[in-house]
Motif scaffolding. Sequence first.
Motif, mmCIF file in Angstrom:
data_model
loop_
_atom_site.group_PDB
_atom_site.id
_atom_site.type_symbol
_atom_site.label_atom_id
_atom_site.label_comp_id
_atom_site.label_asym_id
_atom_site.label_seq_id
_atom_site.Cartn_x
_atom_site.Cartn_y
_atom_site.Cartn_z
ATOM 1 N N ALA A 1 -45.112 -64.369 33.655
ATOM 2 C CA ALA A 1 -44.796 -63.302 32.330
ATOM 3 C C ALA A 1 -46.254 -62.220 32.320
ATOM 4 O O ALA A 1 -47.369 -62.248 33.047
ATOM 5 N N ARG A 2 -46.188 -61.049 32.392
ATOM 6 C CA ARG A 2 -46.472 -59.552 32.220
ATOM 7 C C ARG A 2 -47.462 -59.879 30.813
ATOM 8 O O ARG A 2 -46.364 -60.132 29.653
ATOM 9 N N VAL A 3 -48.261 -60.244 30.622
ATOM 10 C CA VAL A 3 -49.142 -60.532 29.584
ATOM 11 C C VAL A 3 -49.966 -59.478 29.077
ATOM 12 O O VAL A 3 -51.380 -59.433 30.302
ATOM 13 N N ALA A 4 -51.163 -59.129 28.030
ATOM 14 C CA ALA A 4 -51.652 -58.744 27.591
ATOM 15 C C ALA A 4 -52.833 -59.091 26.615
ATOM 16 O O ALA A 4 -51.643 -59.217 25.653
ATOM 17 N N ASP A 5 -53.873 -59.397 27.517
ATOM 18 C CA ASP A 5 -53.913 -59.920 26.488
ATOM 19 C C ASP A 5 -55.935 -59.137 25.197
ATOM 20 O O ASP A 5 -56.370 -59.325 26.498
ATOM 21 N N VAL A 6 -55.319 -59.007 24.196
ATOM 22 C CA VAL A 6 -55.955 -57.612 23.671
ATOM 23 C C VAL A 6 -57.571 -58.251 22.065
ATOM 24 O O VAL A 6 -57.406 -59.105 21.793
#
Length: 253
Positions: free
Chosen positions: A45-50
């Motif tokens: 999965a394409r994930v960003a952890d902000v």
Amino acid sequence: MADGAVERARSFGSAAGRYADHRPSYPDGLFDVLEEVSGVALAGARVADVGAGTGIATRLLHDRGAAVVGVEPGAAMADEFRRRHPQVPLVRGDGDRLPFASGSLDLLTYAQSWHWTDPARSGPEALRVLRPGGALAVWSNDPDTGIEWIAGQQARIEEEFGPGWYVNEHPRSQSGLEFTTRSLRWSRRIGVDAHLAKLATHSLFLVGLPGTGEFLVRERERLLRLFPGGTVAEHYVVDLRVARAGRPERPLT
């Protein structure tokens, strides 16, 4: 954010190494529940952890096979992230102005960091960068005040420094998002000094309020009387909230 909240949000840079050493991780079951509720399989999965901080949650997402990138506004926290997780990509940025193309992400995560955003901006930004059917996931490790000694400690902190010391979340109505919520309980056993070192990485103790150092000294004495073996069981409730983009929320069964 108000000036006091901005100061607290910026305070973590002074303790980046201690934050990474002493803040708790998250239970493995969290990511199973996250996949179930979000409908997003983490592997690939394409994930960003902000608000990635030192990368505690980002690394766990990476270990589950996600193509994850950390997003962190603070220079010192970003440096600590890169030092500890050189294999995980990181960009500088924040949740109010996400550095991603519209519709480019399957999953957007905020571990212990959603409350540092402006929900009037971060909500629309989340919906902008997520693909239809993608998901925003927000979670935090909250002290389990159903445990007597933890409730007592929380009460002492509030008596000393006032209510609201444990900054966690915005009122949900402010973001304009509809969340599905799950809770997971877990615990870890650590030494009293390690517990107090963890407590000292919270923003209340980092901004230099009068009396915080003395409070920690007194708290150590109390805990050693309560736990003469020098070990405590920290109990947490992980509050997981998931909002889906571009399709109705899936009801819990």
